[in-house]
Structures are given as structure tokens and as C-alpha cells.
Write a protein that holds these residues in place. Structure first.
Motif, mmCIF file in Angstrom:
data_model
loop_
_atom_site.group_PDB
_atom_site.id
_atom_site.type_symbol
_atom_site.label_atom_id
_atom_site.label_comp_id
_atom_site.label_asym_id
_atom_site.label_seq_id
_atom_site.Cartn_x
_atom_site.Cartn_y
_atom_site.Cartn_z
ATOM 1 N N UNK A 1 -44.390 54.550 8.966
ATOM 2 C CA UNK A 1 -43.958 53.240 9.435
ATOM 3 C C UNK A 1 -43.201 52.489 8.338
ATOM 4 N N UNK A 2 -43.587 52.699 7.085
ATOM 5 C CA UNK A 2 -42.870 52.061 5.981
ATOM 6 C C UNK A 2 -41.443 52.586 5.905
ATOM 7 N N UNK A 3 -41.260 53.887 6.034
ATOM 8 C CA UNK A 3 -39.914 54.472 6.011
ATOM 9 C C UNK A 3 -39.081 53.922 7.163
ATOM 10 N N UNK A 4 -39.651 53.874 8.363
ATOM 11 C CA UNK A 4 -38.917 53.373 9.520
ATOM 12 C C UNK A 4 -38.531 51.911 9.336
ATOM 13 N N UNK A 5 -39.445 51.119 8.818
ATOM 14 C CA UNK A 5 -39.148 49.701 8.601
ATOM 15 C C UNK A 5 -38.057 49.508 7.553
ATOM 16 N N UNK A 6 -38.123 50.295 6.483
ATOM 17 C CA UNK A 6 -37.100 50.175 5.432
ATOM 18 C C UNK A 6 -35.714 50.540 5.967
ATOM 19 N N UNK A 7 -35.628 51.621 6.729
ATOM 20 C CA UNK A 7 -34.343 52.036 7.278
ATOM 21 C C UNK A 7 -33.834 51.014 8.291
ATOM 22 N N UNK A 8 -34.736 50.461 9.104
ATOM 23 C CA UNK A 8 -34.330 49.432 10.057
ATOM 24 C C UNK A 8 -33.804 48.197 9.333
ATOM 25 N N UNK A 9 -34.463 47.816 8.243
ATOM 26 C CA UNK A 9 -34.004 46.671 7.455
ATOM 27 C C UNK A 9 -32.628 46.946 6.849
ATOM 28 N N UNK A 10 -32.422 48.165 6.329
ATOM 29 C CA UNK A 10 -31.134 48.513 5.735
ATOM 30 C C UNK A 10 -30.023 48.503 6.781
ATOM 31 N N UNK A 11 -30.365 48.937 7.992
ATOM 32 C CA UNK A 11 -29.369 48.913 9.061
ATOM 33 C C UNK A 11 -29.063 47.468 9.454
ATOM 34 N N UNK A 12 -30.089 46.653 9.503
ATOM 35 C CA UNK A 12 -29.915 45.249 9.877
ATOM 36 C C UNK A 12 -29.072 44.498 8.855
ATOM 37 N N UNK A 13 -29.290 44.768 7.568
ATOM 38 C CA UNK A 13 -28.551 44.010 6.545
ATOM 39 C C UNK A 13 -27.222 44.675 6.152
ATOM 40 N N UNK A 14 -26.888 45.786 6.802
ATOM 41 C CA UNK A 14 -25.588 46.404 6.590
ATOM 42 C C UNK A 14 -25.494 47.364 5.429
ATOM 43 N N UNK A 15 -26.627 47.706 4.806
ATOM 44 C CA UNK A 15 -26.592 48.686 3.720
ATOM 45 C C UNK A 15 -26.260 50.073 4.261
ATOM 46 N N UNK A 16 -26.771 50.398 5.455
ATOM 47 C CA UNK A 16 -26.440 51.659 6.111
ATOM 48 C C UNK A 16 -25.887 51.353 7.503
#
Length: 332
Positions: A39-54
């Protein structure tokens, strides 16, 4: 380069831009390698997608295998750049578009399920803008597998040698699967199961096709797709070289091997306006660093005294996954 301070975030960006696992719980596998939770990995990737890093966790497809694509450009008057860019980006086939320092100042990639769809995209854009569109079709790639390191390197690095293409591996339904993967897989514990439900297949069938397409070189990369500008690679130049056709193989091989050259390919020229056949991209953290790489390229034996043009990117208008199937097709 923007500092990615958190070691887990940095590892997700550094280590998983390719070779994303084709297993039922891929994010759990990433979590195990990073000593954290799924869940930590999923949350981190979702945050990165939300803020435009990925942009996404997804795939890139080898050019002109399951779909068609081309690089194109228009020469927009200075007063119309915003208007023309908006028209180009409204077209469903356009997945990348940039403003560059040249008379031909708006560059974009048009994609579609086949060449007719790409031609139609270019025609629509020409008609709507009232501008000539130059169509610069790919002839051969020398290096198209781009990766960006976050851990302090001065230049992006390539991690993988492209696999030899085996188009005989393509099966019915692969185009629709790849359309989903290039748009981005769902950030859920079992993403392949969700994709399987969308396709009316089993999870095992989807995993089997992902593996087969990867081994065949059709699926060229599966992993975290980063926004390089967001992470500090902001001085990006496309360099075009007026190399004679017979000299392209040697020049392309030398150029692709040069550190700091991130992409390299041959494209068809347009005789009356654009004679250049050999292209490369230089992604750097400063204009000075990009020019330093260019000087090394100019000194290569195959490129000494070769006419060339440097087009620095000034703005990114759009960066998404390619369209491989029409939306109606993809939903069926």
C-alpha cells in the motif's frame, strides 16, 4: 536536477523505469525489494502521478509494430503559437507536443492504430490550423530506450539493449491490451486482473501476453514513466544532421553510443524544406551541459563538418501514452 530526497521514492524512480514484473501482485514485489508495504508503494506512485513527477506506470510500444506513428512539425506564426498548439493537442492521435527554437516551432508525435489514421490526424491538423504539416517518418532507430537516473548522474542513462523484433509473436487482442498498458495500468494491488476483466480474459492470459510481447520486443519498456522536466532535465535539444543516406548506419551507430545522447534515429527528409535524415536528442540539466555533449557529437569521425541544426525545447505542451487502438476498439 530536482533532488528526490526520500530513498524509497528515489528507488522507485531509479530502479523501476523498466522490467516491471509481469506477476499477479507486482507492487507487492516492488515493496519487498524496498522493505516497505504494498500500500505504501501504491500510495507513493499515486502521489507522484498526481504531482506530475511521473506520467504513469505503463508501457511503451516499439514504433510501427502494433500501431503507426510519425514525428511532425508546423511553422506557426509567433502570434498563433498558443492557438495552434491547442488545436494540435485536441487531436486524439497526438501524444507528445513541444515548442522548439526554430522556424518549424511546434513539433508533435501523431499516433494511431494504422498509417491511415496517422495520415488523417495530420490532415485534420493541417486543415484546422491552415498550416503545412511536415511528416517525418521513422526509417530506423539506433537508440530509443530512454531512462533517467535520479541518483546524481550528470546525464540520463540507458539500461537495456533493444530486443530483436519478432512480429510473428503478435496475436489478436494484443493491440487492445497494449493500448491499455500505454495509457497506464491501474494503481491497485492486482492491476493485471483489472485489465483482464476489461478485456474479458483471465489474469493468466494477460500475463502470458505481456511476457510474450516483451520477449518479442514489441513491448519495448514496462515500468514507471517519468516526466524528465519535472525532475530537472530541462535543457533538451533535438539535433538534426544532414547526413548522406549511405553514411547513416555508421553515423547513427557512433552517435547513439555517445554518452549524453539519449535518443537516436533516422527519419525521411522532406526535400523542399527539411533535408535532415539523422536525429538525436540530448537531455541535460543545463544548456551548457547540452552544448558540451553536442560538441563531442560534432567531433565524431562520421559527423565532422556535417551540416546540422540544434532545436532546443522551450515548452512541453503534451506528454501521454501513444494511441494504439481507437477508443471504440479499445472498449470492445
Amino acid at each position: 536536477m530536482r533532488e528526490v530526497a526520500d530513498p524509497i521514492d528515489r528507488a522507485l524512480l531509479d530502479d523501476w523505469q523498466r522490467d516491471f514484473p509481469a506477476i499477479p501482485r507486482p507492487f507487492a514485489h516492488l515493496a519487498n525489494t524496498l522493505c516497505t508495504s504494498e500500500i505504501d508503494v501504491l500510495n507513493r506512485l499515486a502521489d507522484m502521478q498526481e504531482n506530475g513527477t511521473i506520467t504513469r506506470v505503463g508501457a511503451t510500444c516499439a514504433p510501427n509494430t502494433l500501431s503507426a506513428s510519425t514525428l511532425a512539425a508546423v511553422a506557426a506564426p509567433e502570434t498563433r503559437i498558443e492557438e495552434v498548439a491547442a488545436i494540435i493537442n485536441e487531436d486524439p492521435g497526438v501524444n507528445h507536443s513541444y515548442e522548439r527554437e526554430d522556424q518549424w516551432n511546434i513539433w508533435f508525435v501523431a499516433t494511431g492504430p494504422d498509417r491511415d489514421a496517422v495520415n488523417a490526424s495530420l490532415d485534420r491538423i493541417s486543415q484546422r490550423t491552415g498550416l503545412r504539416v511536415i511528416d517525418l517518418r521513422l526509417v530506423q532507430p539506433f537508440n530509443i530506450d530512454l531512462g533517467f537516473k535520479m541518483a546524481g548522474q550528470d546525464t540520463p542513462v540507458m539500461h537495456a539493449t533493444p530486443r530483436a523484433l519478432d512480429l510473428s509473436a503478435i496475436r489478436d487482442g494484443d493491440k487492445t491490451l497494449m493500448n491499455i498498458l500505454t495509457k497506464g495500468m491501474p494503481l491497485v494491488p492486482a492491476p493485471y486482473a483489472v485489465i483482464a476483466d476489461q478485456l474479458g480474459q483471465s489474469e493468466a492470459q494477460v500475463l502470458s501476453r505481456v511476457t510474450a510481447l516483451t520477449e518479442a520486443g514489441v513491448l519495448s519498456r514496462l515500468g514507471v514513466i517519468v516526466r524528465h522536466r519535472k525532475l530537472g532535465w530541462t535543457s533538451n535539444a533535438m539535433v538534426v544532421w544532414h547526413v548522406a543516406k549511405d553514411d547513416i548506419p555508421e553515423a547513427g551507430t557512433q552517435l547513439a553510443a555517445l554518452p549524453g545522447v539519449t535518443l537516436c534515429y533516422e527519419r525521411r527528409p522532406v526535400a523542399d524544406v527539411w533535408p535532415y535524415r539523422l536525429y538525436c536528442m540530448i537531455h541535460a540539466q543545463s544548456r551548457e551541459a547540452a552544448i558540451a555533449v553536442l560538441e563531442k557529437a560534432r567531433a565524431l569521425p562520421a559527423l565532422e563538418n556535417i551540416k546540422h541544426k540544434v532545436l532546443f525545447s522551450t515548452r512541453c505542451f503534451r506528454q501521454t501514452g501513444a494511441m494504439i487502438a481507437k477508443e471504440k476498439e479499445a472498449a470492445e
